[in-house]
Scaffold this motif. Structure first.
Motif, PDB file in Angstrom:
ATOM      1  N   UNK A  67       0.743  -1.268   0.354  1.00 52.37           N
ATOM      2  CA  UNK A  67       0.141   0.209  -0.294  1.00 52.37           C
ATOM      3  C   UNK A  67       1.175   1.660  -0.364  1.00 52.37           C
ATOM      4  N   UNK A  68       1.580   0.778   0.467  1.00 50.73           N
ATOM      5  CA  UNK A  68       3.042   2.265   0.416  1.00 50.73           C
ATOM      6  C   UNK A  68       2.723   3.169   1.346  1.00 50.73           C
ATOM      7  N   UNK A  69       1.643   2.971   2.115  1.00 47.65           N
ATOM      8  CA  UNK A  69       1.566   3.990   3.632  1.00 47.65           C
ATOM      9  C   UNK A  69       2.593   4.029   4.624  1.00 47.65           C
ATOM     10  N   UNK A  70       3.410   2.912   5.141  1.00 51.88           N
ATOM     11  CA  UNK A  70       4.281   3.071   5.857  1.00 51.88           C
ATOM     12  C   UNK A  70       5.614   2.357   5.225  1.00 51.88           C
ATOM     13  N   UNK A  71       6.705   3.158   4.098  1.00 52.20           N
ATOM     14  CA  UNK A  71       8.110   3.019   4.167  1.00 52.20           C
ATOM     15  C   UNK A  71       8.710   2.587   4.939  1.00 52.20           C
ATOM     16  N   UNK A  72       8.299   3.425   6.014  1.00 55.76           N
ATOM     17  CA  UNK A  72       9.705   2.432   7.378  1.00 55.76           C
ATOM     18  C   UNK A  72       9.562   1.040   7.350  1.00 55.76           C
ATOM     19  N   UNK A  73       8.592   0.037   7.055  1.00 59.67           N
ATOM     20  CA  UNK A  73       8.589  -0.671   7.224  1.00 59.67           C
ATOM     21  C   UNK A  73       9.434  -1.892   7.428  1.00 59.67           C
ATOM     22  N   UNK A  74       9.927  -1.827   5.814  1.00 60.16           N
ATOM     23  CA  UNK A  74      11.075  -2.876   5.438  1.00 60.16           C
ATOM     24  C   UNK A  74      12.276  -3.069   6.061  1.00 60.16           C
ATOM     25  N   UNK A  75      12.316  -2.087   6.224  1.00 62.72           N
ATOM     26  CA  UNK A  75      13.431  -0.903   6.741  1.00 62.72           C
ATOM     27  C   UNK A  75      13.626  -1.132   8.938  1.00 62.72           C
ATOM     28  N   UNK A  76      12.490  -1.455   9.128  1.00 61.31           N
ATOM     29  CA  UNK A  76      11.975  -1.709  11.270  1.00 61.31           C
ATOM     30  C   UNK A  76      12.392  -3.897  10.322  1.00 61.31           C
ATOM     31  N   UNK A  78      14.071  -5.147   8.390  1.00 61.16           N
ATOM     32  CA  UNK A  78      15.141  -5.363   8.429  1.00 61.16           C
ATOM     33  C   UNK A  78      16.178  -5.377   8.967  1.00 61.16           C
ATOM     34  N   UNK A  79      15.876  -4.523  10.350  1.00 57.79           N
ATOM     35  CA  UNK A  79      16.686  -4.115  11.622  1.00 57.79           C
ATOM     36  C   UNK A  79      16.085  -5.631  12.649  1.00 57.79           C
ATOM     37  N   UNK A  80      15.366  -6.143  12.733  1.00 56.95           N
ATOM     38  CA  UNK A  80      14.316  -7.257  13.534  1.00 56.95           C
ATOM     39  C   UNK A  80      15.021  -8.026  12.643  1.00 56.95           C
ATOM     40  N   UNK A  81      15.292  -8.589  11.819  1.00 63.75           N
ATOM     41  CA  UNK A  81      16.213  -9.572  11.054  1.00 63.75           C
ATOM     42  C   UNK A  81      17.419  -9.579  11.990  1.00 63.75           C
ATOM     43  N   UNK A  82      17.973  -8.075  11.510  1.00 67.46           N
ATOM     44  CA  UNK A  82      19.743  -8.767  11.514  1.00 67.46           C
ATOM     45  C   UNK A  82      19.685  -8.377  13.115  1.00 67.46           C
ATOM     46  N   UNK A  83      18.493  -8.293  13.974  1.00 71.54           N
ATOM     47  CA  UNK A  83      19.214  -8.551  15.598  1.00 71.54           C
ATOM     48  C   UNK A  83      19.197 -10.065  15.847  1.00 71.54           C
TER      49      UNK A  83
END
Length: 143
Positions: A67-76, A78-83
């Motif tokens: 939907x593009x309503x929360x573009x920062x979600x993919x970065x979040x 990524x950070x969760x998977x990195x952790x």
């Protein structure tokens, strides 16, 4: 193109495509005869969904990403998977050390059972994950 062609083009099963439609992620137009007609744009969207699923991203989050309503979600994500990856690396290192020295005290101090419980709940969402974690946490006295 029809669903069989779309499935082949996107590298998905017909059932997966129908599921994504049921979840509202894809909306193929229908022909006069009632057959779904997938466009190249639909195929691109299906490929994007497939990529997100291969990354272990859930349907709800995929809907938000598309939907593009929360573009920062993919970065979040990524950070969760990195952790989680770092926690896995730490656990593997603790296991390697335990194999060589058999020091259970050091091993137990270095392995975070709470993060294991969180990972279990993420892997098994819903009631089954909650139930499994409640048993796991009681066993290791985390709850």
């Amino acid at each position: 193109m029809k669903i069989n062609e779309a499935a082949e083009a996107a590298g998905l099963s017909r059932r997966a495509i129908k599921y994504y439609e049921e979840q509202g992620l894809v909306h193929a137009a229908k022909d006069k005869n009632g057959y779904r007609n997938y466009t190249e744009e639909d195929i691109g969207r299906l490929k994007e969904i497939s990529a997100y699923r291969k990354l272990g991203i859930g349907i709800r989050d995929i809907g938000i990403l598309l939907s593009g309503t929360k573009p920062e979600l993919l970065e979040q994500i990524y950070e969760e998977k990195k952790k989680l990856h770092q926690e896995d690396e730490n656990t593997l290192e603790a296991l390697r050390q335990f194999i060589s020295d058999k020091n259970t005290d050091a091993f137990c101090r270095s392995v975070d059972y709470k993060s294991v419980a969180d990972a279990m709940q993420e892997m098994f969402p819903g009631f089954f994950g909650y139930f499994s974690c409640s048993i796991f946490c009681r066993t290791f006295r985390l709850a």
